[in-house]
Every structure is written in C-alpha cells, then in structure tokens.
Design a protein around this motif. Structure first.
Motif, PDB file in Angstrom:
ATOM      1  N   CYS A 228       0.858  -1.183   0.000  1.00 52.77           N
ATOM      2  CA  CYS A 228       0.000   0.000   0.000  1.00 52.77           C
ATOM      3  C   CYS A 228       0.897   1.238   0.000  1.00 52.77           C
ATOM      4  N   PHE A 229       0.607   2.196  -0.895  1.00 45.32           N
ATOM      5  CA  PHE A 229       1.449   3.378  -1.034  1.00 45.32           C
ATOM      6  C   PHE A 229       0.594   4.635  -1.154  1.00 45.32           C
ATOM      7  N   ARG A 230       1.150   5.734  -0.642  1.00 47.61           N
ATOM      8  CA  ARG A 230       0.458   7.020  -0.730  1.00 47.61           C
ATOM      9  C   ARG A 230       0.386   7.480  -2.179  1.00 47.61           C
ATOM     10  N   PRO A 282       8.503   5.726  -6.411  1.00 46.62           N
ATOM     11  CA  PRO A 282       9.594   4.746  -6.309  1.00 46.62           C
ATOM     12  C   PRO A 282       9.261   3.484  -5.521  1.00 46.62           C
ATOM     13  N   LEU A 283       8.148   3.452  -4.823  1.00 46.25           N
ATOM     14  CA  LEU A 283       7.735   2.287  -4.019  1.00 46.25           C
ATOM     15  C   LEU A 283       8.716   2.002  -2.879  1.00 46.25           C
ATOM     16  N   GLU A 287       3.000   2.086   3.204  1.00 42.41           N
ATOM     17  CA  GLU A 287       2.078   2.544   4.241  1.00 42.41           C
ATOM     18  C   GLU A 287       1.415   1.346   4.901  1.00 42.41           C
ATOM     19  N   ASP A 288       0.738   1.625   6.014  1.00 40.28           N
ATOM     20  CA  ASP A 288      -0.053   0.594   6.688  1.00 40.28           C
ATOM     21  C   ASP A 288      -1.136   0.096   5.741  1.00 40.28           C
ATOM     22  N   PHE A 310      -2.972   3.840  -2.663  1.00 42.27           N
ATOM     23  CA  PHE A 310      -3.055   2.920  -3.799  1.00 42.27           C
ATOM     24  C   PHE A 310      -2.517   1.537  -3.430  1.00 42.27           C
ATOM     25  N   VAL A 311      -3.179   0.511  -3.959  1.00 37.20           N
ATOM     26  CA  VAL A 311      -2.686  -0.864  -3.865  1.00 37.20           C
ATOM     27  C   VAL A 311      -1.883  -1.164  -5.129  1.00 37.20           C
ATOM     28  N   VAL A 312      -0.647  -1.672  -4.967  1.00 38.13           N
ATOM     29  CA  VAL A 312       0.255  -1.857  -6.104  1.00 38.13           C
ATOM     30  C   VAL A 312       0.614  -3.328  -6.281  1.00 38.13           C
TER      31      VAL A 312
END
Length: 557
Positions: A228-230, A282-283, A287-288, A310-312
């Motif tokens: 999970c990323f901002r 850049p991943l 995040e939580d 976002f889910v990556v």
C-alpha cells in the motif's frame, strides 16, 4: 568360452527333447503375438464409427474448431500424457487439421510426436534489437542447453502469449510482438541444446504463439503484491496510463496494465493506473495496509485502495530499462575486484551490478554454468579490461595487490558457510543432501572453511587498495541506496530510474529457493564458539578501518 560351449553341447545331446520343445514354444509364441497385432491394427483402420463434433443449436461449434487450428492434435496414448500441465489437452474425438508449411523450418528434424508435444504455433521470424525488444516480457539465457520446448515452457508457465528464441540460446516472452517480420532465412541458428532446431539468429527471433490452459492462475500469470502506497503528487506523470473499470477486481487491473506493457498495476478504487517505478513513484515508503483496505467492487475479499492510498501489484511485464548489457567501449586500465568469501553473494552482486551499470562483469575463474546463464564476461581473461569489475575469491597478498581497487562483499559466516556447502554439493541453486549434512562432509567443511572466512576478510582489509566494504545484509535490505554507492564507486553516473528497474529484477537466475530449509541447526556448540570468535576479529578489524563493524544479526547480542 570354449568350455561353456562344450557344456551346452553335452547338455543338449543328453536332453534333445527339451531343446526341440523350447524351439517349438518360442516359434508358437511369436506367431500368436503377430496374429494379435494384426487383428488389433485391422480393427482400428476399418472402424466406421462417425466422429462426434459438438454443435450449438444445430450449428457447428466454430470456437472449438478454431482452437483445433491453433494447436497440434495429440497422439492418442492414454497411458502417458506428454508436455507440461499448462498445455490444453486436445480432444481425441476431433479431426486433425492441416498444418502450415512454415512449421517445418522452425522445427526441422523433430519427430512428429515432438512437434505435437510443443503445442505452440510458429508465427515467423522477426527483427529484434537490444534497445526496443520485440517481446518485452521476461527473458532468460542458456548458452549450452537452450531448446524450443524449454523456452515455450518457461514463457507459458509465466502466463505469456508468445515465446521467442534468439541467437541459439536466448529466450524472450511477451504478450505482443512489437517488431516487423524478417526473412525466414535470417533465422538460421541452431538451438544450443538441440542442433536440429532453429532458435532465431543474430538480432532475429523465432516466435511461437502459446496456448495456455484454463488452469493458469491468471490470464497473464500471477502478479506480485508490492504493498500500500500514498498517492503520488502528480498521478498523470507518475502513472501515465489509467482507466475507469466497472466492478473493479485485481485481475482486471493487472490484465489491463499487462496488455499495455507496464510492470506496475495500481488500484485506486474504481480506477486502474499503470506505469513503471520512477522517482515520482519509487515504491520505497510503504504505508499501513489498513489505509488501503477498501474492498474491490467486483470481488469481496481483495482490497482495491482508494483515491489517496493505492494498492500496487507487479505484473509479469519485464521492465527493460536495465536489461541491456555490453562490454566496456574502451579497455579500462583500472582493475576493480569484486571480492568475497565463497557463498557471500558474489554472483548475485554481479547480476545487480550488470543491471545497474549496463556493463558485463568478469571473473578470475571460468564457470561454464554462469556463462551459459548470461554472464558473458565469464570467458574474458580477467585482465582484458573489457568488464566493469572482476569476481574473485582469492585472498593472498600477491593476488590482492594485483587489483587497483576492490569491492569487498562480507556476509554472515553462518549463512555464507551453508550457502557455499549447498553450492559445493548441489550446484548454484541446488541443495546438499541430508546425507551430506549429517555425514562427515559438513563438520570437515566447517573446520576448513570457517577460518578461511576470517582470513579472507582480514587479508583484503590489510592488503587491498581503496577497498569499499559492502555487507550482503545491507544490500539485501537497502538495495537502492547500496547500489547507488557501488555505481558511484565504479566511476559511473548513477541512473536512478535504472536502479528502480534493478529493484524489480533483483533476484536473477541464481536465487536459491527457501522451500528446503533445514529442520535443525547444523552448527554444534563447538562450531559456534569458533565462528563467534572469528566474527569478533572481523568486527574489530572493520572498526580499526573506521567502518561501522559487522551487522547486528551476525551473532546474538
């Protein structure tokens, strides 16, 4: 020999009835077998039963007939199934369709059964180049044992639609062919593993279309969950392709981005974004996962993220920004060592350095298995000056002083000793057997190799010129920052986008599977006391050189 013949002669003279009885029984059995085969063969040839073809509302099922045209008809041998599990089983009740003549060129010399086993349609000969690949998915090389079937198997296992072979030993996978046709005569190189089959040519691909089974995990293979990323500051720049997808699912977004040839599938509620890792995204800062816990509208148990988090997933599309490699354009006068104790990750580090710099690495030795897997600098003499650095496990003063500078790879000796023991008795990605671990080999190995671990490190710290120390554990956990240091040390300009590509391709072909871990601790208390003493010596030597010492997890603190 004469005595044996004399005994047989005397035996049959005394037993003439047994001799003639044996001859009669033998002839009778042969006659019965011949008659049986004749009757069974005749019944098959004269069968008048009609072949059943399924119809839909009285019409022929043209979809199934189209499928027949794309795959080979299977030889009806119910006792044995040929080919890997990803191949679609052909129906025994369907008629055989004619095959195009172009098959014969790509599969020259193969038996009918071998051709039927391949279950892939030959498309043709295509142009290719290192900058813009015709097939932009996964790739692998084997300069000794490459075959058409092996390439097809590897690409299909990963869910790709096409498999292409080049230069007799290189295999490329993809979902689209992004290059023009070439003359059939340009694909003229035999496969390294089967001399009678064509595996492309110089900058030419022999391409096959694969038929995947319905049991494939996903349409384009399994994606890798990255986290999970901002949301990035500028989504359109960071992720250039996007689409609103009704009833969003992970599969739908992964399939969409795979078709668009992007390595990242990014879910944001009902929106699917596609792209590559860049400095804008850049991943590196996960995040939580609770922040991305909003469920997908099209499936109950998967998270699809939201407009802010976002889910990556990483798709099966290969990021080609770091895949080109070549020899140095001019011979280098500086010899840079990549030194390590065996089992400390030297081959893995070479893989990372080649991807990060675009230049081949060399070796003090010659390992044919490494050359066959794509390390083309392996055959160069270590003093040729054509490679960016040279692998070595040597630790003598004379050998160390032969280099102008060096990168010293250090790994936890407990892990390095086990890795080298597995390599010694199981190959680069294999495992030593339980008999080796529990026999006399393991104690003898530790007795001889553990002192070498400490002497190797101390010698390089003492005699090496301008030595850059890299810990395997730091490289594993902080690959991006550590590779920046290595590339700068090698005197090259750092391409951060290229390093982000390296992160996505970091495993390479020599990652040993973690599935076969030992169920017990192979180290005895005596072994541990000895190794812990060696770790203390290395730690003190590093600190005397103003280094940070060994990582905390080398021994319990």
């Amino acid at each position: 020999m004469a005595k044996l013949l004399l005994k047989l002669q005397r035996y049959f003279r005394r037993k003439p009835v047994r001799f003639f009885s044996f001859i009669i029984l033998y002839l009778t059995a042969g006659s019965l077998a011949f008659l049986h085969s004749s009757f069974t063969g005749g019944s098959t040839e004269t069968s008048k039963e009609p072949i059943a073809i399924e119809t839909i509302n009285g019409a022929l099922d043209t979809q199934n007939l189209g499928l027949i045209g794309r795959v080979f008809k299977e030889t009806p041998k119910p006792s044995r199934r040929y080919g890997p599990p990803w191949l679609k089983p052909a129906s025994k009740n369907l008629p055989e369709r004619g095959r195009a003549g172009s098959w014969s060129r790509a599969l020259k010399g193969r038996s009918t059964r071998d051709q039927e086993e391949s279950r892939a349609k030959y498309i043709g000969c295509y142009t290719d180049n290192t900058q813009q690949r015709a097939l932009r998915g996964a790739s692998f090389f084997d300069y000794k044992k490459m075959t058409v079937f092996r390439c097809q198997d590897n690409c299909a296992e990963r869910g790709y639609m096409y498999a292409g072979l080049e230069f007799g030993a290189e295999c490329y996978c993809g979902h689209r062919i992004q290059a023009p046709n070439a003359s059939e005569s340009d694909c003229n190189m035999d496969c390294k593993g089967e001399k009678n089959n064509i595996c492309g040519g110089a900058n030419r691909l022999t391409i096959f279309r694969l038929e995947l089974s319905q049991e494939s995990a996903r349409r384009y293979g399994s994606a890798i969950f990255k986290g999970c990323f901002r949301k990035p500051d500028n989504v359109s720049f960071a992720l250039p392709v996007s689409a609103l997808i009704p009833n969003m699912t992970v599969d739908k977004c992964v399939d969409f981005c795979t078709e668009k040839e992007y390595s990242l599938a990014v879910l944001a509620g009902q929106t699917c974004h596609c792209g590559f890792p860049t400095l804008r995204f850049p991943l590196h800062e996960r995040e939580d996962e609770q922040l991305c816990s909003q469920r997908c509208s099209g499936e109950e148990f998967e998270s699809c993220g939201n407009e802010n988090y976002f889910v990556v997933y990483q798709t099966q599309v290969q990021d080609n920004r770091c895949m080109d490699r070549r020899f140095l354009p001019s011979h280098s006068k500086q010899l840079i060592a990549l030194a390590s104790f065996p089992g400390a990750g030297n081959t893995w580090a070479r893989h990372l350095i080649e991807l990060a710099t675009g230049y081949y690495t060399g070796s003090y030795y010659f390992d044919g298995s490494l050359y066959n897997k794509g390390f083309k600098g392996e055959r160069d003499h270590w003093r040729s000056g054509r490679t960016i650095c040279i692998k070595t496990h040597e630790s003598g003063r004379k050998e160390i002083e032969s280099y102008d500078s060096g990168i010293l790879m250090i790994r936890n000796p407990y892990k390095a000793l086990m890795a080298e023991f597995n390599r010694k008795y199981g190959g680069h990605i294999g495992f030593a057997s339980q008999a080796h671990w529990k026999g006399k080999e393991w104690p003898e190995f530790v007795k001889n190799y553990a002192p070498w671990w400490v002497s190797h490190t101390l010698d390089w710290l003492k005699h090496g010129k301008n030595v850059k120390v890299i810990h395997f554990e730091d490289l594993k956990h902080h690959l991006f920052s550590q590779m920046k240091k290595i590339v700068s040390y090698l005197g090259l300009e750092v391409s951060e986008d290229r390093l982000l590509c390296v992160e996505g391709q970091k495993d390479g072909n020599f990652k040993r599977s973690g599935l076969r871990k030992l169920e017990y601790d192979p180290y005895t208390p005596e072994m541990r006391r000895m190794i812990d003493g060696f770790i203390k010596k290395v730690d003190e030597a590093l600190k005397m050189k103003n280094q940070t010492g060994v990582p905390e997890d080398y021994v319990p603190r």
